[in-house]
Scaffold this motif. Structure first.
Motif, PDB file in Angstrom:
ATOM      1  N   ASP A 206     -49.859 -21.348  -2.056  1.00 12.28           N
ATOM      2  CA  ASP A 206     -48.656 -22.142  -1.787  1.00 12.28           C
ATOM      3  C   ASP A 206     -47.875 -21.553  -0.616  1.00 12.28           C
ATOM      4  O   ASP A 206     -47.353 -22.283   0.233  1.00 12.28           O
ATOM      5  CB  ASP A 206     -47.760 -22.196  -3.025  1.00 12.28           C
ATOM      6  CG  ASP A 206     -48.431 -22.887  -4.197  1.00 12.28           C
ATOM      7  OD1 ASP A 206     -49.284 -23.756  -3.947  1.00 12.28           O
ATOM      8  OD2 ASP A 206     -48.104 -22.557  -5.347  1.00 12.28           O
ATOM      9  N   LEU A 207     -47.787 -20.238  -0.555  1.00  9.42           N
ATOM     10  CA  LEU A 207     -47.087 -19.571   0.533  1.00  9.42           C
ATOM     11  C   LEU A 207     -47.819 -19.794   1.860  1.00  9.42           C
ATOM     12  O   LEU A 207     -47.189 -20.022   2.898  1.00  9.42           O
ATOM     13  CB  LEU A 207     -46.975 -18.075   0.239  1.00  9.42           C
ATOM     14  CG  LEU A 207     -46.089 -17.698  -0.956  1.00  9.42           C
ATOM     15  CD1 LEU A 207     -46.378 -16.267  -1.403  1.00  9.42           C
ATOM     16  CD2 LEU A 207     -44.613 -17.858  -0.601  1.00  9.42           C
ATOM     17  N   ALA A 208     -49.136 -19.738   1.818  1.00 10.11           N
ATOM     18  CA  ALA A 208     -49.924 -19.906   3.043  1.00 10.11           C
ATOM     19  C   ALA A 208     -49.821 -21.327   3.588  1.00 10.11           C
ATOM     20  O   ALA A 208     -49.826 -21.535   4.813  1.00 10.11           O
ATOM     21  CB  ALA A 208     -51.381 -19.551   2.777  1.00 10.11           C
ATOM     22  N   SER A 209     -49.733 -22.314   2.709  1.00  7.11           N
ATOM     23  CA  SER A 209     -49.726 -23.715   3.152  1.00  7.11           C
ATOM     24  C   SER A 209     -48.320 -24.274   3.371  1.00  7.11           C
ATOM     25  O   SER A 209     -48.168 -25.419   3.809  1.00  7.11           O
ATOM     26  CB  SER A 209     -50.448 -24.583   2.117  1.00  7.11           C
ATOM     27  OG  SER A 209     -49.766 -24.550   0.865  1.00  7.11           O
ATOM     28  N   LEU A 210     -47.291 -23.481   3.123  1.00  3.35           N
ATOM     29  CA  LEU A 210     -45.914 -23.966   3.232  1.00  3.35           C
ATOM     30  C   LEU A 210     -45.564 -24.292   4.689  1.00  3.35           C
ATOM     31  O   LEU A 210     -45.785 -23.484   5.588  1.00  3.35           O
ATOM     32  CB  LEU A 210     -44.953 -22.914   2.685  1.00  3.35           C
ATOM     33  CG  LEU A 210     -43.467 -23.307   2.631  1.00  3.35           C
ATOM     34  CD1 LEU A 210     -43.256 -24.483   1.694  1.00  3.35           C
ATOM     35  CD2 LEU A 210     -42.621 -22.106   2.200  1.00  3.35           C
ATOM     36  N   LEU A 224     -43.809 -28.579  -2.690  1.00  2.69           N
ATOM     37  CA  LEU A 224     -45.222 -28.217  -2.641  1.00  2.69           C
ATOM     38  C   LEU A 224     -46.037 -29.455  -3.006  1.00  2.69           C
ATOM     39  O   LEU A 224     -46.145 -29.812  -4.185  1.00  2.69           O
ATOM     40  CB  LEU A 224     -45.519 -27.076  -3.625  1.00  2.69           C
ATOM     41  CG  LEU A 224     -44.722 -25.780  -3.406  1.00  2.69           C
ATOM     42  CD1 LEU A 224     -45.035 -24.779  -4.511  1.00  2.69           C
ATOM     43  CD2 LEU A 224     -45.026 -25.184  -2.036  1.00  2.69           C
ATOM     44  N   PRO A 225     -46.591 -30.157  -2.015  1.00  2.00           N
ATOM     45  CA  PRO A 225     -47.304 -31.413  -2.304  1.00  2.00           C
ATOM     46  C   PRO A 225     -48.625 -31.228  -3.027  1.00  2.00           C
ATOM     47  O   PRO A 225     -49.112 -32.135  -3.693  1.00  2.00           O
ATOM     48  CB  PRO A 225     -47.525 -32.018  -0.913  1.00  2.00           C
ATOM     49  CG  PRO A 225     -47.510 -30.850   0.013  1.00  2.00           C
ATOM     50  CD  PRO A 225     -46.547 -29.863  -0.577  1.00  2.00           C
ATOM     51  N   LYS A 226     -49.212 -30.041  -2.910  1.00  2.00           N
ATOM     52  CA  LYS A 226     -50.522 -29.804  -3.519  1.00  2.00           C
ATOM     53  C   LYS A 226     -50.566 -28.383  -4.043  1.00  2.00           C
ATOM     54  O   LYS A 226     -50.487 -27.426  -3.284  1.00  2.00           O
ATOM     55  CB  LYS A 226     -51.631 -30.025  -2.487  1.00  2.00           C
ATOM     56  CG  LYS A 226     -53.021 -30.123  -3.081  1.00  2.00           C
ATOM     57  CD  LYS A 226     -54.013 -30.523  -2.007  1.00  2.00           C
ATOM     58  CE  LYS A 226     -55.406 -30.730  -2.593  1.00  2.00           C
ATOM     59  NZ  LYS A 226     -56.391 -31.132  -1.557  1.00  2.00           N
ATOM     60  N   THR A 227     -50.690 -28.226  -5.359  1.00  5.86           N
ATOM     61  CA  THR A 227     -50.711 -26.903  -5.975  1.00  5.86           C
ATOM     62  C   THR A 227     -52.011 -26.685  -6.734  1.00  5.86           C
ATOM     63  O   THR A 227     -52.838 -27.589  -6.867  1.00  5.86           O
ATOM     64  CB  THR A 227     -49.520 -26.731  -6.940  1.00  5.86           C
ATOM     65  OG1 THR A 227     -49.658 -27.659  -8.030  1.00  5.86           O
ATOM     66  CG2 THR A 227     -48.196 -26.967  -6.228  1.00  5.86           C
ATOM     67  N   LYS A 228     -52.181 -25.483  -7.271  1.00  9.18           N
ATOM     68  CA  LYS A 228     -53.419 -25.119  -7.959  1.00  9.18           C
ATOM     69  C   LYS A 228     -53.706 -26.026  -9.146  1.00  9.18           C
ATOM     70  O   LYS A 228     -54.861 -26.376  -9.413  1.00  9.18           O
ATOM     71  CB  LYS A 228     -53.334 -23.668  -8.424  1.00  9.18           C
ATOM     72  CG  LYS A 228     -54.577 -23.172  -9.145  1.00  9.18           C
ATOM     73  CD  LYS A 228     -54.417 -21.735  -9.576  1.00  9.18           C
ATOM     74  CE  LYS A 228     -55.659 -21.254 -10.336  1.00  9.18           C
ATOM     75  NZ  LYS A 228     -55.521 -19.853 -10.783  1.00  9.18           N
ATOM     76  N   ASN A 229     -52.661 -26.429  -9.876  1.00  6.90           N
ATOM     77  CA  ASN A 229     -52.890 -27.261 -11.058  1.00  6.90           C
ATOM     78  C   ASN A 229     -52.979 -28.751 -10.727  1.00  6.90           C
ATOM     79  O   ASN A 229     -53.044 -29.587 -11.621  1.00  6.90           O
ATOM     80  CB  ASN A 229     -51.810 -27.010 -12.115  1.00  6.90           C
ATOM     81  CG  ASN A 229     -50.426 -27.419 -11.649  1.00  6.90           C
ATOM     82  OD1 ASN A 229     -50.263 -28.183 -10.705  1.00  6.90           O
ATOM     83  ND2 ASN A 229     -49.402 -26.900 -12.318  1.00  6.90           N
ATOM     84  N   SER A 255     -46.047 -24.103  10.454  1.00  6.51           N
ATOM     85  CA  SER A 255     -46.262 -23.237   9.298  1.00  6.51           C
ATOM     86  C   SER A 255     -45.095 -22.269   9.158  1.00  6.51           C
ATOM     87  O   SER A 255     -44.628 -21.691  10.150  1.00  6.51           O
ATOM     88  CB  SER A 255     -47.572 -22.467   9.474  1.00  6.51           C
ATOM     89  OG  SER A 255     -47.708 -21.469   8.479  1.00  6.51           O
ATOM     90  N   VAL A 256     -44.622 -22.086   7.938  1.00 11.97           N
ATOM     91  CA  VAL A 256     -43.484 -21.201   7.722  1.00 11.97           C
ATOM     92  C   VAL A 256     -43.852 -19.753   8.041  1.00 11.97           C
ATOM     93  O   VAL A 256     -43.116 -19.052   8.732  1.00 11.97           O
ATOM     94  CB  VAL A 256     -42.965 -21.326   6.277  1.00 11.97           C
ATOM     95  CG1 VAL A 256     -41.902 -20.257   5.996  1.00 11.97           C
ATOM     96  CG2 VAL A 256     -42.372 -22.717   6.048  1.00 11.97           C
ATOM     97  N   GLY A 258     -47.197 -18.757   9.116  1.00 11.37           N
ATOM     98  CA  GLY A 258     -48.241 -18.631  10.123  1.00 11.37           C
ATOM     99  C   GLY A 258     -49.383 -17.733   9.694  1.00 11.37           C
ATOM    100  O   GLY A 258     -50.041 -17.114  10.530  1.00 11.37           O
ATOM    101  N   LEU A 259     -49.639 -17.658   8.401  1.00 16.52           N
ATOM    102  CA  LEU A 259     -50.692 -16.804   7.865  1.00 16.52           C
ATOM    103  C   LEU A 259     -51.579 -17.609   6.922  1.00 16.52           C
ATOM    104  O   LEU A 259     -51.077 -18.396   6.109  1.00 16.52           O
ATOM    105  CB  LEU A 259     -50.104 -15.620   7.096  1.00 16.52           C
ATOM    106  CG  LEU A 259     -49.364 -14.546   7.906  1.00 16.52           C
ATOM    107  CD1 LEU A 259     -48.596 -13.614   6.965  1.00 16.52           C
ATOM    108  CD2 LEU A 259     -50.349 -13.743   8.749  1.00 16.52           C
ATOM    109  N   SER A 260     -52.879 -17.410   7.023  1.00 12.54           N
ATOM    110  CA  SER A 260     -53.798 -18.000   6.049  1.00 12.54           C
ATOM    111  C   SER A 260     -53.741 -17.182   4.770  1.00 12.54           C
ATOM    112  O   SER A 260     -53.131 -16.104   4.729  1.00 12.54           O
ATOM    113  CB  SER A 260     -55.228 -17.993   6.596  1.00 12.54           C
ATOM    114  OG  SER A 260     -55.685 -16.653   6.750  1.00 12.54           O
ATOM    115  N   ALA A 261     -54.398 -17.659   3.716  1.00  8.22           N
ATOM    116  CA  ALA A 261     -54.433 -16.912   2.461  1.00  8.22           C
ATOM    117  C   ALA A 261     -55.067 -15.539   2.672  1.00  8.22           C
ATOM    118  O   ALA A 261     -54.567 -14.522   2.178  1.00  8.22           O
ATOM    119  CB  ALA A 261     -55.195 -17.705   1.393  1.00  8.22           C
TER     120      ALA A 261
END
Length: 345
Positions: A206-210, A224-229, A255-256, A258-261
């Motif tokens: 979620d942090l990576a895609s924010l 968060l439009p798309k989460t793990k669940n 990107s908030v 600018g980092l991938s997972a």
């Protein structure tokens, strides 16, 4: 009526027995066995099912190997999964294809065969959770084969196999001085990310895609439009979370952080090492995901939010999962028993 006929090689030596069952209104069924008794038993079973009106054709399942099923599953089913889950699933399938069980006819696979594969994985020192994930893919393959691939005669052998017991969940909390050390060792982006993680219980993905388009500082929330669940979630922002986001400069990518997972993992590892905090998998190690445990526990310790309100923030699908992420400090419980109110400390 069933017929049992010998199969012979060029020298006339019997190398097997072919059973054939023909009944009006049903497709002809045939299968070859090493022993005549096996062929006779199979034929009796098919005839019995026809007479009772419960016959289901075994043709497809009895000429397809598990490996072929896995290859089809990888082509047709895996691409429909979430992108984040496709890579790990392909890895599980690749390992299944390397096992002897993959060469077995899928209709012949029984619980004892799956149990043997589990023992193999245990011998390879795979964790209980990793073995469970392997079994989950295998089980879903049988479900798909039964429902979508015309193999109605299959029975799911995974359902009868003992699953490895999962170890007790981690209870690691952020210790005194660790937050300051981590933030001091991190660059601005990672420092703000760490604060946001502890203030919101957001997952790494979620942090990576924010993105900034989903952050509303005036409304003090982010989306968060798309989460793990699989469910979208709106996360309210505390003063600390707002301050961390307001500190960050904007960039053209939107990107908030600018980092991938994977980039977050790498930056976290460097900051943790620089802060002198243990890594690895020991009880003393601090993982990025432990910040989610820390955040959830703090909601109970430091706020008057009720269970459902906390669950709405963290996005846990059940109260049982929420409880696994909650590890309250004894000192806080002692103070509550003495009459102290919950609140910021």
């Amino acid at each position: 009526m069933a017929s049992i006929n010998p199969r012979k090689d060029r020298d006339g030596v019997t190398i097997g027995w072919q059973a054939q069952v023909r009944r009006n209104g049903y497709p002809a069924q045939s299968k070859t066995f090493e022993k005549k008794s096996q062929a006779q038993a199979w034929a009796r079973q098919v005839e019995s099912e026809v007479e009772r009106g419960v016959f289901v054709s075994r043709g497809e399942a009895e000429r397809t190997t598990l490996g072929e099923c896995f290859e089809r599953y990888q082509r047709e089913i895996t691409p429909s999964k979430k992108p984040s889950g496709q890579g790990p699933e392909r890895g599980f399938i690749r390992q299944w294809l390397q096992r002897p069980i993959a060469r077995r006819i899928v209709a012949e696979i029984r619980g004892v065969d799956v149990a043997a594969a589990v023992k193999e994985m245990e011998g390879e020192e795979k964790s209980a959770n990793t073995i469970r994930l392997h079994l989950a893919v295998l089980s879903h393959l049988f479900t798909v084969a039964q429902g979508d691939w015309g193999m109605e005669s299959l029975d799911n052998p995974v359902a009868r196999v003992r699953k490895p017991r999962l170890p007790k969940g981690r209870e690691r909390r952020v210790r005194e001085g660790e937050m300051g050390a981590l933030i001091g060792a991190a660059d601005l982006r990672l420092a703000c990310l760490i604060v946001l993680a502890v203030e919101t219980a957001m997952r790494r993905e979620d942090l990576a895609s924010l993105t900034w388009e989903h952050v509303d500082l005036k409304a003090r929330s982010l989306f968060l439009p798309k989460t793990k669940n699989g469910e979208a979630r709106t996360v309210p922002l505390s003063p600390g979370a707002l301050e961390s986001l307001a500190t960050l400069p904007r960039n053209l990518s939107g990107s908030v952080f600018g980092l991938s997972a994977d980039g977050i993992d790498s930056a976290w590892g460097r900051a943790r090492a620089a802060a002198g905090i243990a890594g690895g998998w020991g009880d003393d190690a601090l993982h990025l995901h432990d910040l989610r445990h820390e955040a959830t526990s703090r909601f109970f310790e430091r706020t008057d939010l009720d269970l459902m309100e906390i669950r709405a923030i963290t996005g846990h699908k059940s109260l049982q999962m929420l409880s696994r992420y909650t590890h309250l400090r004894t000192v806080n419980l002692v103070e509550r028993l003495a009459g102290a109110k919950r609140g910021n400390r």
